[in-house]
Design a protein around this motif. Structure first.
Motif, PDB file in Angstrom:
ATOM      1  N   GLU A 125      46.867  36.879  23.630  1.00  0.00           N
ATOM      2  CA  GLU A 125      47.135  35.564  23.039  1.00  0.00           C
ATOM      3  C   GLU A 125      47.200  35.600  21.522  1.00  0.00           C
ATOM      4  OE1 GLU A 125      44.508  32.562  24.433  1.00  0.00           O
ATOM      5  OE2 GLU A 125      45.015  32.854  26.551  1.00  0.00           O
ATOM      6  N   ASP A 126      46.435  36.500  20.903  1.00  0.00           N
ATOM      7  CA  ASP A 126      46.448  36.549  19.441  1.00  0.00           C
ATOM      8  C   ASP A 126      47.731  37.157  18.878  1.00  0.00           C
ATOM      9  OD1 ASP A 126      46.125  39.240  19.972  1.00  0.00           O
ATOM     10  OD2 ASP A 126      44.131  39.402  19.064  1.00  0.00           O
ATOM     11  N   SER A 127      48.685  37.465  19.768  1.00  0.00           N
ATOM     12  CA  SER A 127      49.982  37.992  19.339  1.00  0.00           C
ATOM     13  C   SER A 127      51.026  36.896  19.179  1.00  0.00           C
ATOM     14  CB  SER A 127      50.501  39.015  20.357  1.00  0.00           C
ATOM     15  OG  SER A 127      49.610  40.079  20.524  1.00  0.00           O
ATOM     16  N   SER A 128      50.646  35.654  19.405  1.00  0.00           N
ATOM     17  CA  SER A 128      51.631  34.567  19.468  1.00  0.00           C
ATOM     18  C   SER A 128      52.412  34.388  18.168  1.00  0.00           C
ATOM     19  CB  SER A 128      50.957  33.258  19.869  1.00  0.00           C
ATOM     20  OG  SER A 128      49.943  32.914  18.941  1.00  0.00           O
ATOM     21  N   LEU A 129      51.742  34.484  17.010  1.00  0.00           N
ATOM     22  CA  LEU A 129      52.449  34.306  15.737  1.00  0.00           C
ATOM     23  C   LEU A 129      53.490  35.396  15.515  1.00  0.00           C
ATOM     24  CD1 LEU A 129      49.567  33.216  13.308  1.00  0.00           C
ATOM     25  CD2 LEU A 129      51.375  31.795  14.304  1.00  0.00           C
ATOM     26  N   LYS A 130      53.109  36.629  15.824  1.00  0.00           N
ATOM     27  CA  LYS A 130      54.042  37.740  15.661  1.00  0.00           C
ATOM     28  C   LYS A 130      55.199  37.628  16.654  1.00  0.00           C
ATOM     29  CE  LYS A 130      54.215  42.798  15.313  1.00  0.00           C
ATOM     30  NZ  LYS A 130      53.437  44.059  15.375  1.00  0.00           N
ATOM     31  N   LYS A 131      54.916  37.182  17.870  1.00  0.00           N
ATOM     32  CA  LYS A 131      55.973  36.976  18.862  1.00  0.00           C
ATOM     33  C   LYS A 131      56.945  35.900  18.393  1.00  0.00           C
ATOM     34  CE  LYS A 131      54.920  37.106  23.324  1.00  0.00           C
ATOM     35  NZ  LYS A 131      54.224  36.864  24.630  1.00  0.00           N
ATOM     36  N   ASP A 132      56.425  34.858  17.758  1.00  0.00           N
ATOM     37  CA  ASP A 132      57.293  33.817  17.204  1.00  0.00           C
ATOM     38  C   ASP A 132      58.245  34.393  16.164  1.00  0.00           C
ATOM     39  OD1 ASP A 132      56.153  31.878  18.778  1.00  0.00           O
ATOM     40  OD2 ASP A 132      54.828  31.090  17.215  1.00  0.00           O
ATOM     41  N   CYS A 133      57.727  35.282  15.327  1.00  0.00           N
ATOM     42  CA  CYS A 133      58.560  35.913  14.299  1.00  0.00           C
ATOM     43  C   CYS A 133      59.685  36.737  14.935  1.00  0.00           C
ATOM     44  CB  CYS A 133      57.719  36.823  13.399  1.00  0.00           C
ATOM     45  SG  CYS A 133      56.551  35.945  12.345  1.00  0.00           S
ATOM     46  N   VAL A 134      59.344  37.480  15.977  1.00  0.00           N
ATOM     47  CA  VAL A 134      60.358  38.292  16.664  1.00  0.00           C
ATOM     48  C   VAL A 134      61.399  37.392  17.307  1.00  0.00           C
ATOM     49  CG1 VAL A 134      60.755  39.933  18.542  1.00  0.00           C
ATOM     50  CG2 VAL A 134      58.760  40.204  17.055  1.00  0.00           C
ATOM     51  N   ASN A 135      60.954  36.305  17.939  1.00  0.00           N
ATOM     52  CA  ASN A 135      61.889  35.363  18.551  1.00  0.00           C
ATOM     53  C   ASN A 135      62.818  34.735  17.513  1.00  0.00           C
ATOM     54  OD1 ASN A 135      61.158  35.567  21.295  1.00  0.00           O
ATOM     55  ND2 ASN A 135      59.396  34.223  20.989  1.00  0.00           N
ATOM     56  N   GLN A 136      62.275  34.436  16.344  1.00  0.00           N
ATOM     57  CA  GLN A 136      63.092  33.869  15.266  1.00  0.00           C
ATOM     58  C   GLN A 136      64.141  34.873  14.791  1.00  0.00           C
ATOM     59  OE1 GLN A 136      60.555  32.285  12.132  1.00  0.00           O
ATOM     60  NE2 GLN A 136      59.220  31.314  13.656  1.00  0.00           N
ATOM     61  N   TYR A 137      63.762  36.139  14.748  1.00  0.00           N
ATOM     62  CA  TYR A 137      64.710  37.192  14.355  1.00  0.00           C
ATOM     63  C   TYR A 137      65.894  37.236  15.327  1.00  0.00           C
ATOM     64  CZ  TYR A 137      66.586  41.961  14.195  1.00  0.00           C
ATOM     65  OH  TYR A 137      67.424  43.049  14.159  1.00  0.00           O
ATOM     66  N   PHE A 138      65.596  37.206  16.621  1.00  0.00           N
ATOM     67  CA  PHE A 138      66.677  37.268  17.610  1.00  0.00           C
ATOM     68  C   PHE A 138      67.481  35.975  17.645  1.00  0.00           C
ATOM     69  CE2 PHE A 138      64.402  40.986  18.949  1.00  0.00           C
ATOM     70  CZ  PHE A 138      65.410  41.830  19.406  1.00  0.00           C
ATOM     71  N   GLN A 139      66.836  34.859  17.338  1.00  0.00           N
ATOM     72  CA  GLN A 139      67.573  33.601  17.238  1.00  0.00           C
ATOM     73  C   GLN A 139      68.525  33.641  16.053  1.00  0.00           C
ATOM     74  OE1 GLN A 139      67.477  30.930  19.478  1.00  0.00           O
ATOM     75  NE2 GLN A 139      69.295  30.413  18.276  1.00  0.00           N
TER      76      GLN A 139
END
Length: 201
Positions: A123-137
């Motif tokens: 769960e503590d990976s959520s911020l980093k996952k958001d960043c990766v998702n933004q990159y692909f978006q």
């Protein structure tokens, strides 16, 4: 430690000897105290798995029936039904051995091991996952690499996530990061245990 003569189950993977698939499965089995299983690696492609499976009737462990169970664990990739049929077309010819198949990520949907691993990040990976998702978006919005399949996109997302902060420790970093006690792994663990129970009862 399990000796070679105690092994009665083989897991066949797409993994190379030092690949993510093998190390992930090894740690998963170790975490759940599952023994008597040996992981057989190929050269990292599904075609190598097919080649190996076609060679099974000529292998000593098959002809002498020392291996009782065969668990094939590979990526679904784009189409679950097609991948399952490709494997069963070969394994249905095998006799005197129990064969089971598990297709990453969850034995029903398209995807890969990386798809599963993405969902196993803590769960503590959520911020980093958001960043990766933004990159692909961003790539999508600018029509860059927009021909990628959803499967390849999920693989890429996980690899981008794991590329920092230790790009040279990619595989080991995965093993350190993943929650191997997650409920999302229960079906895979249940299948491995079931094979052992079938033979020993």
């Amino acid at each position: 430690m399990t000796s070679h003569q105690d092994i009665d189950t083989h897991i066949i993977t797409e993994s190379t000897f030092s690949g993510v698939d093998k190390k992930f499965l090894n740690k998963l089995l170790e975490t759940n105290n599952i023994n008597n299983i040996e992981i057989i690696t190929t050269n990292g492609s599904i075609h190598d798995v097919f080649k190996y499976l076609n060679s099974v009737p000529k292998l000593r462990w098959y002809t002498d029936q020392s291996i009782k169970n065969l668990l094939i664990i590979v990526d679904t990739d784009e189409n679950f039904k097609n991948r399952l049929q490709e494997i069963k077309k070969i394994t249905d010819r095998l006799e005197n051995i129990t064969v089971k198949i598990f297709l990453f990520p969850d034995n029903k949907n398209p995807g890969s091991l990386e798809t599963l691993l993405w969902d196993l990040l803590p769960e503590d990976s959520s911020l980093k996952k958001d960043c990766v998702n933004q990159y692909f978006q961003c790539l999508n919005d600018k029509s860059i690499d927009n021909t990628m399949t959803e499967n390849n996109k999920s693989k890429s997302k996980f690899r981008v996530f794991m590329a920092s902060p230790y790009p040279d420790r990619y595989v080991d970093s995965i093993l350190d990061k993943i929650d191997f006690t997650s409920d999302k792994l229960k079906s895979l663990i249940k299948l491995a245990n079931l094979l052992l129970m079938i033979y020993r009862t």
